[in-house]
Motif scaffolding. Structure first.
Motif: not given
Length: 204
Positions: A140-152
């Motif tokens: 789930s690392a890619t999805a998590e990074m996308m989520l965190l990046g989107g929030v940023f």
């Protein structure tokens, strides 16, 4: 994953004045409220290539290739010096003045995006910022990074827009003094030149 610690960290990073904040303030002071939205939007979308590079692992390539890093870096330096010149030049694209014309939505947004796109340190920043907040599950690392990046990116847009609207609200008072406008243009030009010098001294 998404946590209070990440939100606080991202908020502190976004609130800190940088080239995007300076650009948004300048455009909003010079052209009013209508410039705040495209300036904030452009600076926000300028983050996308670096976030994508971090997620795909391309940032490691950028920072392992001295030549590639130098090319991107000095393109960014040249662009910041260009913005400094546009701020201090009479009738320049970033000059603050009562008679200053208004740029199109697209032109403002593109200039803002280029400020971040031409900063090679942003990809390294995401490589350093995001991993500590991941769950540790490789699947789930890619999805998590996308989520965190989107929030940023969402925080970036909201805060930059706030900076812009605040500057636009102060516009009328500042434009009443030609002396203040002159010194503000010189001050913003000095900030862009200083940021360009700082970027020129960065190492991969």
């Amino acid at each position: 994953m998404l946590s209070a610690q990440f939100l606080i960290t991202a908020l502190v990073v976004v609130l800190a004045p940088g080239t995007g904040v300076v650009y948004t303030l300048m455009l909003s002071l010079g052209q009013g409220r209508r410039a705040a939205l495209p300036a904030a939007l452009g600076c926000t979308f300028g983050i996308v290539p670096h976030l994508a590079a971090a997620i795909l692992g391309l940032a490691a390539l950028l920072h392992s290739s001295a030549l590639l890093f130098q090319i991107v870096k000095f393109a960014g330096v040249a662009y910041l010096l260009y913005l400094a010149w546009q701020a201090v030049r009479q009738g320049g694209a970033l000059s603050i003045g009562e008679a200053r014309g208004r740029d199109s939505f697209a032109r403002i947004a593109i200039r803002g995006a280029l400020i971040n796109i031409l900063n090679p340190k942003l990809s390294l920043f995401f490589l350093a910022l995001l991993p500590p907040f991941l769950s540790g599950n490789p699947a789930s690392a890619t999805a998590e990074m996308m989520l965190l990046g989107g929030v940023f990116m969402a925080l970036t847009f909201v805060i930059f827009l706030g900076y812009g609207l605040f500057a636009a609200a102060a516009r009328d008072r500042l434009l009443a003094s030609a002396r203040v406008m002159t010194w503000m243009n010189r001050g913003f030009a000095a900030v862009f030149a200083g940021l360009g010098l700082k970027l020129a001294m960065e190492k991969a």
